[in-house]
Design a protein around this motif. Structure first.
Motif, short mmCIF file in Angstrom:
data_model
loop_
_atom_site.label_atom_id
_atom_site.label_comp_id
_atom_site.label_asym_id
_atom_site.label_seq_id
_atom_site.Cartn_x
_atom_site.Cartn_y
_atom_site.Cartn_z
N VAL A 212 0.84 -1.20 0.00
CA VAL A 212 0.00 0.00 0.00
C VAL A 212 0.88 1.25 0.00
O VAL A 212 0.63 2.22 -0.73
CB VAL A 212 -0.94 0.00 1.22
CG1 VAL A 212 -1.75 1.29 1.28
CG2 VAL A 212 -1.88 -1.20 1.18
N LEU A 213 1.94 1.23 0.81
CA LEU A 213 2.85 2.37 0.87
C LEU A 213 3.65 2.50 -0.41
O LEU A 213 3.85 3.62 -0.92
CB LEU A 213 3.79 2.21 2.07
CG LEU A 213 3.12 2.18 3.44
CD1 LEU A 213 4.11 1.74 4.51
CD2 LEU A 213 2.55 3.55 3.79
N GLN A 219 -3.93 7.38 0.91
CA GLN A 219 -5.13 8.21 0.92
C GLN A 219 -6.34 7.42 0.43
O GLN A 219 -7.43 7.50 1.02
CB GLN A 219 -4.93 9.46 0.05
CG GLN A 219 -6.13 10.40 0.07
CD GLN A 219 -5.88 11.67 -0.72
OE1 GLN A 219 -4.75 12.02 -1.02
NE2 GLN A 219 -6.95 12.38 -1.05
N GLU A 220 -6.15 6.64 -0.63
CA GLU A 220 -7.25 5.84 -1.17
C GLU A 220 -7.75 4.83 -0.14
O GLU A 220 -8.96 4.64 0.03
CB GLU A 220 -6.81 5.12 -2.45
CG GLU A 220 -6.69 6.01 -3.68
CD GLU A 220 -5.40 6.82 -3.72
OE1 GLU A 220 -5.24 7.61 -4.66
OE2 GLU A 220 -4.55 6.67 -2.83
N LEU A 221 -6.80 4.18 0.56
CA LEU A 221 -7.17 3.20 1.59
C LEU A 221 -7.92 3.89 2.73
O LEU A 221 -8.96 3.39 3.20
CB LEU A 221 -5.94 2.50 2.11
CG LEU A 221 -6.16 1.54 3.28
CD1 LEU A 221 -6.94 0.32 2.84
CD2 LEU A 221 -4.85 1.12 3.91
N GLN A 222 -7.40 5.02 3.20
CA GLN A 222 -8.02 5.72 4.32
C GLN A 222 -9.43 6.19 3.97
O GLN A 222 -10.36 6.07 4.77
CB GLN A 222 -7.15 6.90 4.74
CG GLN A 222 -5.83 6.51 5.39
CD GLN A 222 -4.90 7.69 5.60
OE1 GLN A 222 -5.34 8.83 5.73
NE2 GLN A 222 -3.60 7.43 5.63
N GLU A 223 -9.59 6.72 2.76
CA GLU A 223 -10.91 7.18 2.35
C GLU A 223 -11.89 6.03 2.22
O GLU A 223 -13.06 6.14 2.62
CB GLU A 223 -10.80 7.95 1.03
CG GLU A 223 -10.10 9.30 1.17
CD GLU A 223 -9.88 9.99 -0.15
OE1 GLU A 223 -10.18 9.38 -1.21
OE2 GLU A 223 -9.40 11.15 -0.15
N PHE A 224 -11.42 4.91 1.69
CA PHE A 224 -12.27 3.72 1.56
C PHE A 224 -12.70 3.21 2.93
O PHE A 224 -13.88 2.96 3.17
CB PHE A 224 -11.51 2.63 0.80
CG PHE A 224 -12.28 1.36 0.60
CD1 PHE A 224 -13.14 1.21 -0.47
CD2 PHE A 224 -12.14 0.31 1.50
CE1 PHE A 224 -13.85 0.03 -0.65
CE2 PHE A 224 -12.85 -0.87 1.33
CZ PHE A 224 -13.71 -1.00 0.25
N ALA A 225 -11.73 3.09 3.85
CA ALA A 225 -12.02 2.57 5.18
C ALA A 225 -12.98 3.48 5.94
O ALA A 225 -13.91 3.01 6.61
CB ALA A 225 -10.72 2.39 5.97
N MET A 237 5.39 -4.03 7.81
CA MET A 237 5.76 -3.17 6.71
C MET A 237 4.64 -2.23 6.30
O MET A 237 4.85 -1.27 5.56
CB MET A 237 6.21 -4.00 5.50
CG MET A 237 7.52 -4.74 5.70
SD MET A 237 8.89 -3.66 6.19
CE MET A 237 9.03 -2.63 4.73
N GLY A 238 3.43 -2.50 6.78
CA GLY A 238 2.29 -1.64 6.47
C GLY A 238 2.06 -0.54 7.49
O GLY A 238 1.13 0.27 7.32
N ILE A 239 2.86 -0.50 8.55
CA ILE A 239 2.69 0.57 9.55
C ILE A 239 2.86 1.93 8.86
O ILE A 239 3.83 2.16 8.14
CB ILE A 239 3.71 0.42 10.70
CG1 ILE A 239 3.39 -0.82 11.53
CG2 ILE A 239 3.73 1.66 11.58
CD1 ILE A 239 4.43 -1.13 12.60
N GLY A 240 1.88 2.79 9.06
CA GLY A 240 1.88 4.09 8.40
C GLY A 240 0.85 4.19 7.30
O GLY A 240 0.64 5.28 6.76
N VAL A 241 0.17 3.07 6.96
CA VAL A 241 -0.88 3.16 5.94
C VAL A 241 -2.03 4.03 6.44
O VAL A 241 -2.75 4.65 5.64
CB VAL A 241 -1.42 1.77 5.53
CG1 VAL A 241 -0.35 0.95 4.86
CG2 VAL A 241 -2.02 1.02 6.72
#
Length: 538
Positions: A212-213, A219-225, A237-241
Protein backbone atom coordinates in the motif's frame (compact mmCIF):
# COMPACT_ATOMS: atom_id res chain seq x y z
CA UNK A 1 32.49 9.28 -24.48
CA UNK A 2 33.49 6.31 -22.35
CA UNK A 3 31.23 3.67 -20.87
CA UNK A 4 31.61 5.32 -17.46
CA UNK A 5 30.55 8.67 -18.95
CA UNK A 6 27.55 6.93 -20.48
CA UNK A 7 26.52 5.50 -17.08
CA UNK A 8 26.53 9.00 -15.60
CA UNK A 9 24.46 10.29 -18.54
CA UNK A 10 21.95 7.50 -17.90
CA UNK A 11 21.67 8.39 -14.22
CA UNK A 12 21.18 12.06 -15.11
CA UNK A 13 18.45 11.09 -17.58
CA UNK A 14 16.67 9.21 -14.77
CA UNK A 15 16.80 12.23 -12.48
CA UNK A 16 19.28 10.68 -10.06
CA UNK A 17 20.93 13.32 -7.88
CA UNK A 18 22.70 11.13 -5.32
CA UNK A 19 24.76 7.91 -5.33
CA UNK A 20 25.83 6.08 -2.18
CA UNK A 21 28.94 3.96 -2.41
CA UNK A 22 32.53 3.03 -1.79
CA UNK A 23 35.22 3.22 -4.49
CA UNK A 24 37.84 0.72 -5.56
CA UNK A 25 39.91 0.24 -8.67
CA UNK A 26 37.21 -1.66 -10.58
CA UNK A 27 34.67 1.17 -10.14
CA UNK A 28 37.14 4.09 -10.40
CA UNK A 29 36.23 5.03 -13.99
CA UNK A 30 32.63 5.55 -12.82
CA UNK A 31 33.72 7.69 -9.87
CA UNK A 32 36.05 9.68 -12.15
CA UNK A 33 33.21 10.45 -14.54
CA UNK A 34 30.81 11.46 -11.78
CA UNK A 35 33.12 14.40 -10.98
CA UNK A 36 31.88 16.06 -14.18
CA UNK A 37 28.26 15.70 -13.07
CA UNK A 38 25.99 17.45 -10.57
CA UNK A 39 25.22 14.04 -9.04
CA UNK A 40 26.35 13.98 -5.42
CA UNK A 41 28.53 11.09 -4.23
CA UNK A 42 28.12 9.99 -0.60
CA UNK A 43 31.01 7.93 0.78
CA UNK A 44 29.53 5.25 3.02
CA UNK A 45 31.88 3.55 5.48
CA UNK A 46 30.90 -0.03 4.60
CA UNK A 47 29.23 -1.23 1.42
CA UNK A 48 26.18 -2.92 2.95
CA UNK A 49 25.10 0.47 4.23
CA UNK A 50 25.24 1.96 0.72
CA UNK A 51 22.20 -0.15 -0.17
CA UNK A 52 20.49 0.69 3.14
CA UNK A 53 21.03 4.42 2.57
CA UNK A 54 19.75 4.15 -1.00
CA UNK A 55 16.75 2.27 0.41
CA UNK A 56 16.00 5.05 2.90
CA UNK A 57 16.11 7.62 0.11
CA UNK A 58 13.86 5.50 -2.11
CA UNK A 59 11.26 4.94 0.61
CA UNK A 60 10.99 8.66 1.37
CA UNK A 61 11.11 10.08 -2.16
CA UNK A 62 9.45 7.29 -4.16
CA UNK A 63 12.41 7.40 -6.56
CA UNK A 64 14.83 4.58 -7.34
CA UNK A 65 17.79 4.58 -4.95
CA UNK A 66 21.27 4.14 -6.47
CA UNK A 67 24.46 2.73 -5.00
CA UNK A 68 27.83 1.93 -6.57
CA UNK A 69 30.69 -0.17 -5.17
CA UNK A 70 33.78 -1.95 -6.41
CA UNK A 71 34.30 -5.62 -7.32
CA UNK A 72 35.08 -8.59 -5.08
CA UNK A 73 34.54 -7.80 -1.38
CA UNK A 74 32.88 -4.49 -2.26
CA UNK A 75 30.22 -6.32 -4.24
CA UNK A 76 29.83 -9.19 -1.77
CA UNK A 77 29.52 -6.75 1.14
CA UNK A 78 26.69 -5.07 -0.74
CA UNK A 79 24.69 -8.30 -1.00
CA UNK A 80 23.08 -8.07 2.44
CA UNK A 81 21.78 -4.61 1.62
CA UNK A 82 20.44 -5.85 -1.72
CA UNK A 83 18.72 -8.80 -0.02
CA UNK A 84 17.20 -6.42 2.55
CA UNK A 85 15.75 -4.24 -0.22
CA UNK A 86 14.47 -7.28 -2.13
CA UNK A 87 12.64 -8.66 0.92
CA UNK A 88 10.83 -5.34 1.40
CA UNK A 89 10.32 -4.56 -2.33
CA UNK A 90 12.41 -1.37 -2.36
CA UNK A 91 13.45 -0.08 -5.82
CA UNK A 92 17.23 0.14 -6.18
CA UNK A 93 19.74 0.13 -9.01
CA UNK A 94 22.99 -1.33 -7.68
CA UNK A 95 26.11 -0.77 -9.79
CA UNK A 96 29.15 -2.94 -9.15
CA UNK A 97 32.56 -2.71 -10.74
CA UNK A 98 34.01 -5.92 -12.13
CA UNK A 99 37.44 -7.11 -13.25
CA UNK A 100 38.33 -6.76 -16.90
CA UNK A 101 36.12 -8.83 -19.23
CA UNK A 102 38.89 -11.09 -20.52
CA UNK A 103 39.84 -12.02 -16.93
CA UNK A 104 36.36 -13.04 -15.75
CA UNK A 105 36.47 -16.66 -14.64
CA UNK A 106 40.22 -16.60 -13.96
CA UNK A 107 39.94 -16.06 -10.19
CA UNK A 108 42.00 -12.90 -10.43
CA UNK A 109 42.36 -10.32 -7.66
CA UNK A 110 39.00 -9.07 -6.36
CA UNK A 111 36.93 -11.08 -8.79
CA UNK A 112 33.55 -12.37 -7.61
CA UNK A 113 30.57 -13.68 -9.54
CA UNK A 114 28.22 -11.12 -8.03
CA UNK A 115 25.43 -11.61 -10.58
CA UNK A 116 25.39 -15.31 -9.68
CA UNK A 117 25.64 -14.66 -5.96
CA UNK A 118 22.76 -12.15 -6.02
CA UNK A 119 20.47 -14.19 -8.27
CA UNK A 120 17.97 -15.17 -5.59
CA UNK A 121 17.36 -11.63 -4.33
CA UNK A 122 17.33 -9.28 -7.29
CA UNK A 123 14.50 -8.66 -9.71
CA UNK A 124 17.04 -8.87 -12.52
CA UNK A 125 20.78 -8.56 -13.07
CA UNK A 126 23.03 -7.54 -15.94
CA UNK A 127 26.68 -8.23 -16.72
CA UNK A 128 27.59 -5.54 -19.24
CA UNK A 129 29.74 -6.88 -22.10
CA UNK A 130 29.45 -4.00 -24.58
CA UNK A 131 29.65 -0.33 -23.62
CA UNK A 132 27.21 0.54 -26.42
CA UNK A 133 24.53 -1.45 -24.55
CA UNK A 134 24.77 0.76 -21.44
CA UNK A 135 21.88 3.14 -22.34
CA UNK A 136 19.47 0.27 -23.05
CA UNK A 137 20.51 -1.66 -19.94
CA UNK A 138 20.12 1.31 -17.59
CA UNK A 139 16.75 2.28 -19.07
CA UNK A 140 15.53 -1.28 -18.54
CA UNK A 141 17.02 -1.48 -15.05
CA UNK A 142 15.22 1.62 -13.79
CA UNK A 143 11.98 0.44 -15.40
CA UNK A 144 12.19 -3.02 -13.83
CA UNK A 145 13.16 -1.66 -10.40
CA UNK A 146 10.30 0.85 -10.25
CA UNK A 147 7.36 -1.04 -11.78
CA UNK A 148 5.27 -4.04 -10.78
CA UNK A 149 6.49 -5.35 -7.47
CA UNK A 150 9.41 -3.00 -6.93
CA UNK A 151 12.86 -4.25 -6.06
CA UNK A 152 16.61 -4.08 -6.65
CA UNK A 153 18.30 -4.54 -10.04
CA UNK A 154 22.03 -5.25 -10.23
CA UNK A 155 24.32 -4.00 -13.02
CA UNK A 156 27.85 -5.46 -13.02
CA UNK A 157 30.22 -3.44 -15.22
CA UNK A 158 33.76 -4.68 -15.98
CA UNK A 159 36.44 -1.97 -15.81
CA UNK A 160 37.34 -2.32 -19.48
CA UNK A 161 33.69 -1.69 -20.43
CA UNK A 162 33.70 1.45 -18.26
CA UNK A 163 36.85 2.64 -20.07
CA UNK A 164 35.71 1.67 -23.58
CA UNK A 165 34.68 4.34 -26.08
CA UNK A 166 31.11 4.27 -27.34
CA UNK A 167 30.24 5.40 -30.82
CA UNK A 168 26.95 7.17 -30.07
CA UNK A 169 24.95 7.86 -26.93
CA UNK A 170 21.16 7.85 -27.18
CA UNK A 171 19.06 7.20 -24.09
CA UNK A 172 15.91 5.24 -24.99
CA UNK A 173 12.58 7.03 -24.54
CA UNK A 174 10.67 3.87 -23.64
CA UNK A 175 11.11 0.26 -22.64
CA UNK A 176 9.47 -2.69 -24.33
CA UNK A 177 10.34 -5.97 -22.64
CA UNK A 178 8.36 -8.84 -24.15
CA UNK A 179 8.57 -11.00 -21.02
CA UNK A 180 7.98 -8.23 -18.47
CA UNK A 181 4.49 -6.74 -18.52
CA UNK A 182 3.35 -6.12 -14.93
CA UNK A 183 -0.40 -5.88 -14.37
CA UNK A 184 -1.57 -2.54 -13.02
CA UNK A 185 -5.36 -2.49 -13.35
CA UNK A 186 -7.31 -5.15 -11.50
CA UNK A 187 -9.62 -7.44 -13.46
CA UNK A 188 -13.11 -5.93 -13.49
CA UNK A 189 -14.83 -9.29 -12.81
CA UNK A 190 -12.67 -9.91 -9.74
CA UNK A 191 -13.32 -6.39 -8.48
CA UNK A 192 -17.07 -6.96 -8.75
CA UNK A 193 -16.72 -10.21 -6.80
CA UNK A 194 -14.94 -8.37 -3.98
CA UNK A 195 -17.68 -5.71 -3.87
CA UNK A 196 -20.41 -8.37 -3.65
CA UNK A 197 -18.63 -10.08 -0.77
CA UNK A 198 -18.15 -6.76 1.01
CA UNK A 199 -21.88 -6.06 0.75
CA UNK A 200 -22.67 -9.48 2.27
CA UNK A 201 -20.04 -9.37 5.01
CA UNK A 202 -20.89 -8.64 8.64
CA UNK A 203 -17.29 -8.57 9.93
CA UNK A 204 -14.95 -7.35 7.14
CA UNK A 205 -11.39 -6.26 7.72
CA UNK A 206 -8.50 -5.03 5.58
CA UNK A 207 -4.98 -6.21 6.39
CA UNK A 208 -2.68 -3.70 4.70
CA UNK A 209 0.94 -4.45 3.90
CA UNK A 210 3.92 -2.55 2.56
CA UNK A 211 2.50 -2.71 -0.95
CA UNK A 212 0.00 0.00 0.00
CA UNK A 213 2.85 2.37 0.87
CA UNK A 214 4.91 1.42 -2.18
CA UNK A 215 1.90 2.14 -4.37
CA UNK A 216 1.28 5.47 -2.66
CA UNK A 217 -2.27 4.35 -1.91
CA UNK A 218 -2.55 5.53 1.71
CA UNK A 219 -5.13 8.21 0.92
CA UNK A 220 -7.25 5.84 -1.17
CA UNK A 221 -7.17 3.20 1.59
CA UNK A 222 -8.02 5.72 4.32
CA UNK A 223 -10.91 7.18 2.35
CA UNK A 224 -12.27 3.72 1.56
CA UNK A 225 -12.02 2.57 5.18
CA UNK A 226 -13.63 5.73 6.54
CA UNK A 227 -16.41 5.94 3.95
CA UNK A 228 -17.47 2.28 4.11
CA UNK A 229 -16.56 1.81 7.78
CA UNK A 230 -14.19 -1.09 7.14
CA UNK A 231 -11.65 -1.69 9.94
CA UNK A 232 -7.95 -1.84 9.05
CA UNK A 233 -5.00 -3.70 10.55
CA UNK A 234 -1.50 -3.79 9.10
CA UNK A 235 1.61 -5.91 8.83
CA UNK A 236 4.89 -4.51 10.15
CA UNK A 237 5.76 -3.17 6.71
CA UNK A 238 2.29 -1.64 6.47
CA UNK A 239 2.69 0.57 9.55
CA UNK A 240 1.88 4.09 8.40
CA UNK A 241 -0.88 3.16 5.94
CA UNK A 242 -3.16 4.96 8.38
CA UNK A 243 -2.42 7.29 11.28
CA UNK A 244 -1.87 5.19 14.40
CA UNK A 245 -4.74 6.86 16.23
CA UNK A 246 -7.22 6.74 13.32
CA UNK A 247 -10.50 5.32 14.69
CA UNK A 248 -10.62 2.65 11.94
CA UNK A 249 -7.06 1.40 12.54
CA UNK A 250 -6.55 -1.39 15.08
CA UNK A 251 -2.79 -1.94 14.94
CA UNK A 252 -0.18 -4.37 13.70
CA UNK A 253 -0.89 -8.10 13.38
CA UNK A 254 1.51 -11.00 13.85
CA UNK A 255 3.53 -12.70 16.57
CA UNK A 256 4.47 -9.35 18.07
CA UNK A 257 1.37 -7.49 17.01
CA UNK A 258 -1.53 -6.12 19.03
CA UNK A 259 -3.83 -8.81 20.47
CA UNK A 260 -6.93 -6.89 19.38
CA UNK A 261 -5.61 -6.71 15.78
CA UNK A 262 -4.94 -10.46 15.67
CA UNK A 263 -8.33 -11.23 17.17
CA UNK A 264 -10.04 -8.92 14.69
CA UNK A 265 -8.39 -10.70 11.76
CA UNK A 266 -9.24 -14.14 13.14
CA UNK A 267 -12.90 -13.31 13.81
CA UNK A 268 -13.55 -11.55 10.51
CA UNK A 269 -15.81 -13.13 7.88
CA UNK A 270 -14.19 -11.18 5.01
CA UNK A 271 -10.44 -10.60 5.07
CA UNK A 272 -8.94 -8.37 2.38
CA UNK A 273 -5.15 -8.79 2.27
CA UNK A 274 -3.91 -5.71 0.41
CA UNK A 275 -0.25 -5.56 -0.63
CA UNK A 276 0.84 -8.12 1.97
CA UNK A 277 2.76 -11.34 1.39
CA UNK A 278 0.95 -13.47 4.01
CA UNK A 279 4.38 -14.33 5.41
CA UNK A 280 4.99 -16.13 8.70
CA UNK A 281 5.75 -13.03 10.79
CA UNK A 282 2.31 -11.54 10.07
CA UNK A 283 0.37 -14.81 9.77
CA UNK A 284 1.96 -17.64 11.74
CA UNK A 285 -0.95 -20.02 11.09
CA UNK A 286 -2.26 -19.49 7.53
CA UNK A 287 -5.16 -21.90 8.07
CA UNK A 288 -6.68 -19.46 10.58
CA UNK A 289 -7.15 -16.74 7.97
CA UNK A 290 -9.07 -19.04 5.62
CA UNK A 291 -11.24 -20.72 8.23
CA UNK A 292 -14.90 -19.61 8.11
CA UNK A 293 -14.15 -16.54 6.03
CA UNK A 294 -13.76 -15.21 2.52
CA UNK A 295 -10.13 -14.33 1.76
CA UNK A 296 -9.38 -11.71 -0.87
CA UNK A 297 -5.70 -11.31 -1.75
CA UNK A 298 -4.73 -8.18 -3.70
CA UNK A 299 -1.14 -7.88 -4.88
CA UNK A 300 0.75 -6.51 -7.86
CA UNK A 301 2.92 -9.65 -7.89
CA UNK A 302 0.92 -12.68 -9.07
CA UNK A 303 3.60 -14.99 -7.62
CA UNK A 304 2.62 -13.90 -4.10
CA UNK A 305 -1.06 -14.73 -4.49
CA UNK A 306 -1.64 -18.28 -3.31
CA UNK A 307 2.00 -18.82 -2.36
CA UNK A 308 1.34 -19.25 1.36
CA UNK A 309 -2.45 -19.51 1.49
CA UNK A 310 -5.14 -20.02 -1.13
CA UNK A 311 -7.46 -17.01 -1.52
CA UNK A 312 -11.16 -17.21 -2.30
CA UNK A 313 -10.78 -14.24 -4.65
CA UNK A 314 -7.34 -13.49 -6.12
CA UNK A 315 -6.94 -9.97 -7.50
CA UNK A 316 -3.75 -9.00 -9.32
CA UNK A 317 -2.99 -5.32 -9.75
CA UNK A 318 -1.61 -2.12 -8.29
CA UNK A 319 -3.25 -1.27 -4.95
CA UNK A 320 -3.75 2.42 -5.79
CA UNK A 321 -5.56 1.64 -9.05
CA UNK A 322 -7.71 -1.03 -7.41
CA UNK A 323 -8.85 1.18 -4.53
CA UNK A 324 -9.57 3.97 -7.01
CA UNK A 325 -11.76 1.48 -8.85
CA UNK A 326 -13.50 0.52 -5.59
CA UNK A 327 -14.18 4.22 -4.95
CA UNK A 328 -15.90 4.58 -8.31
CA UNK A 329 -18.41 1.81 -7.51
CA UNK A 330 -21.72 1.93 -5.66
CA UNK A 331 -21.28 -0.17 -2.53
CA UNK A 332 -23.92 -0.68 0.15
CA UNK A 333 -22.68 -2.02 3.49
CA UNK A 334 -22.98 -1.46 7.24
CA UNK A 335 -20.73 -2.87 9.97
CA UNK A 336 -21.40 -0.79 13.07
CA UNK A 337 -21.90 -3.75 15.43
CA UNK A 338 -18.55 -5.17 14.29
CA UNK A 339 -16.80 -1.86 14.87
CA UNK A 340 -18.30 -1.58 18.36
CA UNK A 341 -16.98 -5.08 19.14
CA UNK A 342 -13.48 -4.16 17.92
CA UNK A 343 -13.51 -0.94 19.92
CA UNK A 344 -14.26 -3.02 23.04
CA UNK A 345 -11.40 -5.40 22.17
CA UNK A 346 -9.08 -2.41 21.77
CA UNK A 347 -9.77 -1.34 25.35
CA UNK A 348 -9.96 -4.81 26.93
CA UNK A 349 -6.82 -6.16 25.25
CA UNK A 350 -4.58 -3.12 25.62
CA UNK A 351 -1.07 -4.22 26.71
CA UNK A 352 -0.28 -3.91 30.40
CA UNK A 353 3.38 -3.30 31.16
CA UNK A 354 5.09 -3.30 34.54
CA UNK A 355 8.35 -1.47 33.86
CA UNK A 356 11.26 -1.30 36.28
CA UNK A 357 11.29 2.30 37.60
CA UNK A 358 15.08 2.20 37.95
CA UNK A 359 15.44 2.24 34.15
CA UNK A 360 13.95 3.90 31.10
CA UNK A 361 10.67 2.29 30.04
CA UNK A 362 11.16 1.88 26.27
CA UNK A 363 7.42 1.78 25.60
CA UNK A 364 6.76 5.04 27.44
CA UNK A 365 9.86 6.66 25.94
CA UNK A 366 8.90 5.79 22.35
CA UNK A 367 5.37 7.10 22.87
CA UNK A 368 6.75 10.29 24.42
CA UNK A 369 9.28 10.63 21.58
CA UNK A 370 6.46 10.25 19.04
CA UNK A 371 4.37 12.92 20.72
CA UNK A 372 7.30 15.35 20.67
CA UNK A 373 8.37 14.65 17.08
CA UNK A 374 7.19 16.80 14.21
CA UNK A 375 3.96 15.28 12.90
CA UNK A 376 5.49 14.55 9.49
CA UNK A 377 8.75 13.23 10.97
CA UNK A 378 10.39 10.03 9.76
CA UNK A 379 10.98 7.31 12.35
CA UNK A 380 13.47 4.57 11.41
CA UNK A 381 13.46 1.48 13.62
CA UNK A 382 16.27 -1.03 13.67
CA UNK A 383 15.86 -4.76 14.37
CA UNK A 384 15.50 -6.46 17.73
CA UNK A 385 13.46 -5.57 20.80
CA UNK A 386 13.72 -1.91 19.79
CA UNK A 387 11.84 -2.73 16.59
CA UNK A 388 8.96 -4.44 18.39
CA UNK A 389 8.65 -1.64 20.96
CA UNK A 390 8.74 0.84 18.07
CA UNK A 391 6.01 -1.00 16.16
CA UNK A 392 3.83 -1.14 19.26
CA UNK A 393 4.27 2.34 20.66
CA UNK A 394 5.37 4.77 17.95
CA UNK A 395 2.52 7.05 16.89
CA UNK A 396 2.43 7.72 13.15
CA UNK A 397 0.60 10.92 12.27
CA UNK A 398 1.59 12.35 8.88
CA UNK A 399 5.09 10.90 8.80
CA UNK A 400 6.68 7.62 7.79
CA UNK A 401 7.81 4.53 9.67
CA UNK A 402 10.77 2.69 8.13
CA UNK A 403 12.27 -0.62 9.20
CA UNK A 404 13.69 -3.86 7.80
CA UNK A 405 10.71 -6.21 7.88
CA UNK A 406 11.28 -9.11 5.51
CA UNK A 407 14.97 -9.71 6.13
CA UNK A 408 15.23 -8.26 9.65
CA UNK A 409 18.68 -6.79 9.05
CA UNK A 410 20.39 -5.38 12.13
CA UNK A 411 22.24 -2.14 11.51
CA UNK A 412 19.62 -0.88 9.06
CA UNK A 413 18.38 2.18 10.91
CA UNK A 414 21.33 4.61 10.84
CA UNK A 415 22.22 4.35 7.12
CA UNK A 416 18.54 4.23 6.12
CA UNK A 417 17.90 7.33 8.24
CA UNK A 418 20.82 9.09 6.52
CA UNK A 419 19.36 8.23 3.12
CA UNK A 420 15.92 9.41 4.22
CA UNK A 421 17.31 12.73 5.48
CA UNK A 422 19.32 13.29 2.31
CA UNK A 423 16.26 12.38 0.25
CA UNK A 424 14.09 14.94 2.04
CA UNK A 425 16.16 17.39 4.14
CA UNK A 426 12.99 19.22 5.24
CA UNK A 427 11.88 16.25 7.36
CA UNK A 428 12.92 15.45 10.91
CA UNK A 429 14.55 11.98 10.87
CA UNK A 430 15.14 9.83 13.93
CA UNK A 431 16.85 6.43 14.05
CA UNK A 432 16.02 4.17 17.00
CA UNK A 433 18.25 1.15 17.63
CA UNK A 434 19.54 -1.17 20.32
CA UNK A 435 23.15 -1.22 21.47
CA UNK A 436 23.72 -4.35 19.38
CA UNK A 437 22.38 -2.94 16.12
CA UNK A 438 24.02 0.43 16.79
CA UNK A 439 27.43 -1.24 16.81
CA UNK A 440 26.71 -2.77 13.41
CA UNK A 441 26.58 0.65 11.77
CA UNK A 442 28.15 3.14 14.16
CA UNK A 443 30.92 3.73 11.63
CA UNK A 444 28.37 5.75 9.67
CA UNK A 445 28.63 8.51 12.28
CA UNK A 446 31.63 9.53 10.19
CA UNK A 447 29.46 9.72 7.07
CA UNK A 448 26.94 11.87 8.94
CA UNK A 449 29.73 14.16 10.05
CA UNK A 450 31.51 14.37 6.68
CA UNK A 451 28.36 15.06 4.68
CA UNK A 452 26.54 17.11 7.33
CA UNK A 453 23.53 14.81 7.64
CA UNK A 454 21.56 15.83 10.76
CA UNK A 455 20.05 12.55 11.95
CA UNK A 456 18.94 12.00 15.55
CA UNK A 457 19.96 8.62 17.00
CA UNK A 458 18.36 6.95 20.02
CA UNK A 459 20.20 3.92 21.45
CA UNK A 460 18.17 1.69 23.78
CA UNK A 461 21.02 0.18 25.76
CA UNK A 462 20.54 -3.01 27.80
CA UNK A 463 23.99 -4.62 27.27
CA UNK A 464 22.38 -7.62 25.58
CA UNK A 465 21.29 -8.80 22.17
CA UNK A 466 17.85 -8.35 23.68
CA UNK A 467 15.61 -10.19 21.23
CA UNK A 468 17.79 -13.30 21.24
CA UNK A 469 18.15 -13.10 25.02
CA UNK A 470 14.36 -12.96 25.30
CA UNK A 471 14.03 -16.00 23.04
CA UNK A 472 16.58 -17.89 25.16
CA UNK A 473 14.66 -16.80 28.28
CA UNK A 474 11.49 -18.49 27.04
CA UNK A 475 12.99 -21.40 25.09
CA UNK A 476 16.03 -22.39 27.16
CA UNK A 477 14.90 -21.25 30.63
CA UNK A 478 17.42 -18.42 30.98
CA UNK A 479 20.44 -20.32 29.66
CA UNK A 480 22.01 -17.43 27.79
CA UNK A 481 24.52 -18.05 25.02
CA UNK A 482 26.54 -15.41 23.13
CA UNK A 483 24.17 -12.51 23.86
CA UNK A 484 26.20 -10.52 26.43
CA UNK A 485 27.43 -7.24 24.94
CA UNK A 486 30.11 -6.57 27.56
CA UNK A 487 33.00 -4.63 26.07
CA UNK A 488 30.75 -2.16 24.24
CA UNK A 489 32.10 1.38 23.91
CA UNK A 490 31.31 4.29 26.19
CA UNK A 491 28.80 6.10 23.99
CA UNK A 492 29.51 9.49 25.54
CA UNK A 493 33.19 9.21 24.57
CA UNK A 494 32.23 7.80 21.17
CA UNK A 495 29.91 10.76 20.55
CA UNK A 496 32.70 13.14 21.52
CA UNK A 497 35.05 11.41 19.08
CA UNK A 498 32.59 12.20 16.27
CA UNK A 499 31.84 15.66 17.66
CA UNK A 500 28.22 14.76 18.39
CA UNK A 501 26.15 16.26 21.23
CA UNK A 502 25.22 13.52 23.70
CA UNK A 503 22.42 12.90 26.18
CA UNK A 504 22.22 9.98 28.61
CA UNK A 505 18.85 9.08 30.14
CA UNK A 506 19.08 6.66 33.09
CA UNK A 507 15.37 6.49 33.95
CA UNK A 508 12.12 8.28 33.16
CA UNK A 509 12.87 11.19 35.50
CA UNK A 510 13.51 14.17 33.29
CA UNK A 511 12.61 12.26 30.09
CA UNK A 512 10.37 15.02 28.75
CA UNK A 513 13.06 17.68 29.23
CA UNK A 514 15.70 15.41 27.69
CA UNK A 515 13.52 14.75 24.61
CA UNK A 516 12.83 18.44 24.16
CA UNK A 517 16.58 19.15 24.15
CA UNK A 518 17.16 16.19 21.84
CA UNK A 519 14.62 17.39 19.28
CA UNK A 520 15.06 21.15 19.65
CA UNK A 521 17.41 21.80 16.73
CA UNK A 522 17.94 20.04 13.41
CA UNK A 523 21.42 18.79 14.24
CA UNK A 524 22.88 15.31 14.70
CA UNK A 525 22.66 14.05 18.26
CA UNK A 526 23.13 10.76 20.12
CA UNK A 527 20.83 9.84 23.00
CA UNK A 528 21.57 6.80 25.15
CA UNK A 529 18.66 5.34 27.14
CA UNK A 530 19.43 2.73 29.78
CA UNK A 531 16.97 -0.18 29.57
CA UNK A 532 16.35 -2.94 32.08
CA UNK A 533 18.40 -5.88 30.69
CA UNK A 534 15.57 -8.26 31.61
CA UNK A 535 12.76 -6.21 30.01
CA UNK A 536 10.54 -8.12 27.57
CA UNK A 537 8.67 -6.95 24.49
CA UNK A 538 5.52 -8.78 25.62
Amino acid sequence: MTGADAIIKCLEAEGVDMVFGYPGVAICPFYNSILHSSIRSILIRTEQNAAHAASGLARVTGKVGVCAVTSGPGATNLLTGIATAFADSIPLVCITGQVSSELIGSDVFQEADVTGAAESFVKYSYLVRDANEIPRIFKEAFHIASTGRRGPVLIDVPIDVQNASISRFKYPEEVNLRTYKPTVKGHVVQIQKVIKELEKAKRPIICAGGGVLLSGAQQELQEFAAHYRVPVVSTMMGIGVMPTEHPMYYGMVGNNGKPCANRAMNESDLLIMAGARVADRAVSQPDLITENKVLVHIDVDPAEIGKNVGPTIPLVGDIKHIFQEFASQEISCAHEAWIETLDEYRVQMAPKRHPNPDYVDPAALIRMLSENMQEDGIYVADVGQNQIWSCGYHIVRKGKFLTSGGMGTMGYSIPAAMGAKLGDPSKQVIAVCGDGSFQMSMMELATMRQHHVPVKIVVLKNNYLGMVREYQHYTYQDRYSVVDLSGSPDLEKLAAAYDLPFIRLANMDGAQEALERFLQEDVSMLMECLIDPMDLVK
